[in-house]
Scaffold this active site. Structure first.
Site, mmCIF file in Angstrom:
data_model
loop_
_atom_site.group_PDB
_atom_site.id
_atom_site.type_symbol
_atom_site.label_atom_id
_atom_site.label_comp_id
_atom_site.label_asym_id
_atom_site.label_seq_id
_atom_site.Cartn_x
_atom_site.Cartn_y
_atom_site.Cartn_z
ATOM 1 N N TRP A 114 -5.295 2.942 -1.386
ATOM 2 C CA TRP A 114 -4.612 1.929 -2.181
ATOM 3 C C TRP A 114 -5.591 0.869 -2.678
ATOM 4 C CZ3 TRP A 114 -0.745 4.540 -3.396
ATOM 5 C CH2 TRP A 114 -0.124 5.372 -2.479
ATOM 6 N N ASP A 184 -1.933 -6.834 -0.536
ATOM 7 C CA ASP A 184 -0.910 -5.803 -0.647
ATOM 8 C C ASP A 184 -0.406 -5.545 0.770
ATOM 9 O OD1 ASP A 184 0.600 -3.515 -0.849
ATOM 10 O OD2 ASP A 184 -0.986 -2.269 -1.717
ATOM 11 N N LYS A 208 9.218 0.384 2.929
ATOM 12 C CA LYS A 208 8.739 0.603 4.293
ATOM 13 C C LYS A 208 9.590 -0.202 5.285
ATOM 14 C CE LYS A 208 4.984 2.377 2.235
ATOM 15 N NZ LYS A 208 4.596 3.786 2.206
#
Length: 373
Positions: A114, A184, A208
């Site tokens: 990511w 993030d 999540k």
């Protein structure tokens, strides 16, 4: 009880052990409440999905979610909470588009896939650089704070707080001084208390720990909104969404409703301190099996970088891994395959994954080792 009622009861009892990395497990209590309210929300004769996003009823839902997030995360008054769309992936572009000018530098700490995706997007707008990277070690650890040397004139510093693919997590965040720290937090937000004041921006996809996919939470310092580049498309400016309380266009109304209910569930379960304690206990069950297996199971992450959300490990051969995953699937475990880019196994133990599921996995791992040594 009707036959239909018996079927529903059986379905509830036989819910799988869901270790999916995302979209992930949601609290059963939240799902059951949503089921009850699905057709008639608060006596309106409509589903929350049918409500106008301009209605007073939905505005109440929307603002309740914001209020709960502020309270649980102890968000200071000089921050704005935005509910956007496009996931973290759109934030990879929006952040440099708003805060990184041509020729200007921004520091990216590379800890996994990511981070790689984020810096790739930033290169379209300015001059991002890798301030530290553990790629040569297959991203098995978080860089130490001593490895980080930022520039005083950086536009911002960017990191990924938890790495779902490699199973690593920041244990302590760097102090970047006057340079905004952007994180993030898609895969560990709301899993433990965080000092929001250390960050300029925190962003997270909801799928999540916050709710279903489709909502992206952005916690942004108000002064950054004002400093953002205004020469970008309207929908890609943070100021657009700030001025309209995230209602500039039709938001993902059902997702925001579910997010608010998940936050209510966190409140009812003792808040973030209690959630962190439970997450630590759950992860320890599985890490202990790995550590006590004499190498039968090998964790990917270094111990001081281990994630409480994503536990990554390998067995002694690919054949054993396939056999273990097949055995787990037959026993009702879902989502234990490692990411396609790294293989192996991964147990994602997000907030809504119950202790009992982690205990069952730990027991299965012990039993499998005994039968296959």
């Amino acid at each position: 009880m009707s036959i239909f009622g018996v079927i529903l009861l059986e379905q509830r009892i036989q819910r799988t052990y869901n270790f999916n990395a995302g979209p992930s497990a949601l609290p059963l209590e939240v799902l059951e409440k949503a089921q009850k309210e699905l057709v008639d929300f608060r006596g309106n004769g409509m589903s929350v999905m049918e409500l106008s996003h301009r209605s007073a009823t939905f505005e109440e839902v929307h603002n309740e979610a914001i209020s709960r997030l502020k309270n649980l995360f102890s968000i200071p008054d000089n921050y704005e909470i935005l509910f956007l769309q496009g996931g973290a992936s759109l934030q990879f572009s929006m952040i440099p588009m708003n805060f990184l000018q041509s020729g200007q530098q921004a520091a990216y700490i590379m800890t996994g896939s990511w981070s790689e995706k984020a810096i790739k997007e930033a290169k379209l707008f300015g001059e991002p650089y890798e301030v530290a990277s553990t790629k040569d070690e297959n991203y098995n650890r978080i860089p130490s704070l001593s490895e980080l040397n930022f520039h005083d004139n950086d536009a911002y510093v960017h990191l990924t707080s938890n790495n779902t693919i490699y199973g690593t997590q920041w244990q302590e965040f760097p102090d970047t001084g006057d340079v905004p720290l952007i994180a993030d937090m898609s895969s560990d937000i709301m899993s433990k208390p965080v000092d929001v004041s250390k960050f300029g921006i925190i962003y997270a996809g909801a799928q999540k720990n916050l709710g279903p996919s489709g909502v992206t939470v952005v916690i942004i310092r108000k002064d950054l909104i004002e400093k953002g580049n205004q020469q970008v498309p309207t929908m890609l400016k943070y100021s657009t969404h700030s001025k309209s309380n995230s209602l500039y266009n039709t938001p993902p109304t059902f997702g925001i409703y579910m997010l608010g209910e998940v936050l209510r569930w966190v409140e009812e379960n003792g808040g973030l301190e209690a959630i962190e304690k439970k997450n630590t206990e759950k992860a320890k069950l599985i890490y202990d099996v790995i550590d006590e297996s004499n190498g039968f199971y090998k964790g990917h992450a270094e111990k001081d970088s281990r994630s409480l959300m994503n536990i990554t490990f390998n067995l002694q051969s690919e054949e054993l891994e396939k056999k273990f995953l097949a055995e787990a699937k037959a026993r009702g475990f879902v989502g234990l395959n490692g990411h396609r880019s790294v293989g192996g196994c991964r147990a994602s133990t997000y907030n809504a994954v119950p202790y009992e599921a982690c205990k069952a996995l730990a027991d299965l791992m012990k039993e499998f080792q005994q039968a296959n040594q």
